[in-house]
Design an enzyme around this catalytic site. Structure first.
Site, mmCIF file in Angstrom:
data_model
loop_
_atom_site.group_PDB
_atom_site.id
_atom_site.type_symbol
_atom_site.label_atom_id
_atom_site.label_comp_id
_atom_site.label_asym_id
_atom_site.label_seq_id
_atom_site.Cartn_x
_atom_site.Cartn_y
_atom_site.Cartn_z
ATOM 1 N N ASP A 1 12.208 13.502 -12.337
ATOM 2 C CA ASP A 1 13.669 13.523 -12.417
ATOM 3 C C ASP A 1 14.261 12.933 -11.136
ATOM 4 O OD1 ASP A 1 12.582 15.781 -11.054
ATOM 5 O OD2 ASP A 1 14.566 16.700 -11.000
ATOM 6 N N GLU A 2 15.515 12.547 -11.246
ATOM 7 C CA GLU A 2 16.310 12.137 -10.090
ATOM 8 C C GLU A 2 15.559 11.212 -9.129
ATOM 9 O OE1 GLU A 2 17.609 16.025 -8.635
ATOM 10 O OE2 GLU A 2 19.272 16.017 -10.056
ATOM 11 N N VAL A 3 15.069 10.113 -9.669
ATOM 12 C CA VAL A 3 14.363 9.154 -8.810
ATOM 13 C C VAL A 3 15.417 8.282 -8.125
ATOM 14 C CG1 VAL A 3 12.436 7.542 -8.662
ATOM 15 C CG2 VAL A 3 12.530 9.170 -10.557
#
Ligand code: NAG
Length: 454
Positions: free
Chosen positions: A129-131
């Protein structure tokens, strides 16, 4: 950061409340070894402690799913100088550079070590997530200039590589990914990419008034793209403010009720389960938010609401019985009793501190007329005071400080029974020291002014 002993106390309650599994993100608490030894936090679990946690979970019919970040949120790895050359963007330690073979070798080793201590698992969560800042590294910029390349491909290539690695070495273990990097990708692209054959997405949303219809459409999109199964994730704590110390139960209850509606109207055969997440930090570098014991009443409310299909007066009574509380308020923090559940002492003392400490000290420093009128910062700086004012200020300040020191000591002892020393120190320093110091400073200035008179 939580002592294993507390897990053993809390697992029976989780089971009783209706949980049948636990998703564990160990982060730096996992006993990484060999070339990865430096990833361990000071109080990381030992391999035998991990085995004991898994054993206790099994006793209480809680199926463990480990979570290891393999793309974004790799701060606890990439902050180390030894791994900083694997950052996507040189300055930021959050995302992994997907172009380097060494990056993949690193996450493969992490997965291998975690797998070795989790024999027999059915799912393995690989994060993703949230790269943030993906595509902004020098290697990515060059790669993206080639005509056939784009951001979506960049992201999916790494996810697929990690997932394939899991599947090749562990054909019976299905990888799970957070879905936020997939959400915006077109149906055609997702279908063609083949990602649906490799992972089960976990759709997450923690907001109160979550859009149910939008989530049903999203589930349907994933179905059309060929994902046979998926998961959803709500939150019971750690999603309403980066420095939140008390859990707003009403917020999380509403979030879970929305998910219940999604489960009722979405493609039922796809849904593997709902994970109630309870975040303790927003990321590796942020302050602590709600501690686990503080969030347990919220977890109980949310789990039972999911189990019974809503939160009625009757469900409220059941929850209160499990928690040993006579009245559980979900929309303010002022429940009459603190309960008898494991960690309830922390819950009640943190509530007291968060509610009254700062308020009571501000009341004295900013609203007491003797302090504001006769011992202002002007007076304090010059060590000036009307002698009679000493009697009006000093006893109150001393009694307030004594009272709070006693509460904080009690809280410290309660925290030390559950958390390792670094977490205890961090919470107390963040949440009590600044206010206590203001009070101590007032008393010191008072002493100095008294001394200057004689
Ligand atoms: C959290 O931060 C906000 C400012 O962003 C501040 O006003 C508030 O008092 C803080 N809360 C706690 C519990 O420290």
């Amino acid at each position: 950061m939580i002592c294993t002993f507390f897990f053993f106390q809390i697992f029976p309650l989780f089971h009783a409340l209706g949980a049948n599994g636990i998703l564990i993100e160990y982060e730096d608490m996992f006993p990484y070894e060999g070339p990865l030894q430096l990833l361990r936090a000071r109080h990381a679990y030992s391999p035998s402690e991990i085995k004991e946690i898994l054993h206790q979970a099994k006793l209480h019919e809680l199926e463990i799913i480990p979570l290891v970040q393999t793309f974004g949120h790799m701060e606890f790895v990439l902050k180390h100088e030894q791994f900083s050359h694997l950052r996507e963007v040189e300055l930021f330690p959050n995302a992994l550079n997907p172009h380097k073979e060494e990056s993949l070798a690193l996450v493969d080793t992490m997965i291998k070590q975690v797998m070795e201590l989790h024999r027999g698992i059915r799912w393995f969560h690989i994060g993703c997530d949230e790269v943030y800042y993906l595509g902004e590294g020098e290697m990515s910029k060059q790669w993206l200039q080639q005509e056939q390349n784009n951001m979506v491909k960049l992201c999916l290539t790494q996810m697929k590589a990690v997932a394939s690695h899991v599947l090749i070495h562990h054909p019976n273990v299905k990888p799970i990914v957070w879905d936020d990097m997939l959400r915006g990708i077109s149906e055609e692209y997702l279908t063609e990419s083949g990602i649906a054959q490799l992972v089960e997405p976990m759709i997450w949303d923690y907001i109160e008034d979550m859009d149910v219809h939008g989530k049903v459409l999203l589930m349907d999109k994933y179905r059309k793209c060929g994902f046979p199964k998926l998961w959803v994730a709500s939150a019971f704590k750690g999603a309403t403010g980066v420095n939140q110390s008390l859990t707003i139960i009403g917020h999380h209850l509403k979030n879970n009720i929305q998910w219940l509606k999604v489960a009722d109207s979405g493609p039922a055969e796809m849904l593997q389960g709902i994970v109630l997440t309870g975040w303790q930090r927003y990321d590796h570098f942020s302050v602590l938010c709600e501690l686990l014991p503080v969030g347990i009443p919220s977890l109980a409310v949310c789990l039972q609401a999911l189990k019974h299909g809503g939160y009625t007066d009757n469900v409220k009574k059941i929850v209160e019985k499990y928690l040993g509380m006579s009245n559980l308020e979900i929309n303010n923090f002022m429940s009459e009793s603190s309960g008898t559940f494991p960690g309830s002492d922390v819950f009640s003392l943190v509530t007291q501190v968060s509610f009254h400490l700062r308020h009571s000290v501000d009341e004295l420093l900013e609203r007491n007329r003797y302090v504001t009128g006769w011992f202002s910062s002007y007076h304090r700086k010059r060590k000036m005071i009307h002698p009679v004012m000493i009697q009006y200020i000093q006893p109150d300040a001393i009694s307030l400080l004594t009272r709070w020191n006693a509460v904080i000591q009690e809280l410290q002892a309660a925290l030390e029974r559950i958390f390792y020393p670094d977490a205890v120190e961090e919470w107390l320093e963040e949440n009590t020291y600044p206010t206590i110091q203001k009070l101590q400073q007032l008393l010191q200035d008072l002493d100095a002014a008294i001394a200057a008179q004689s």
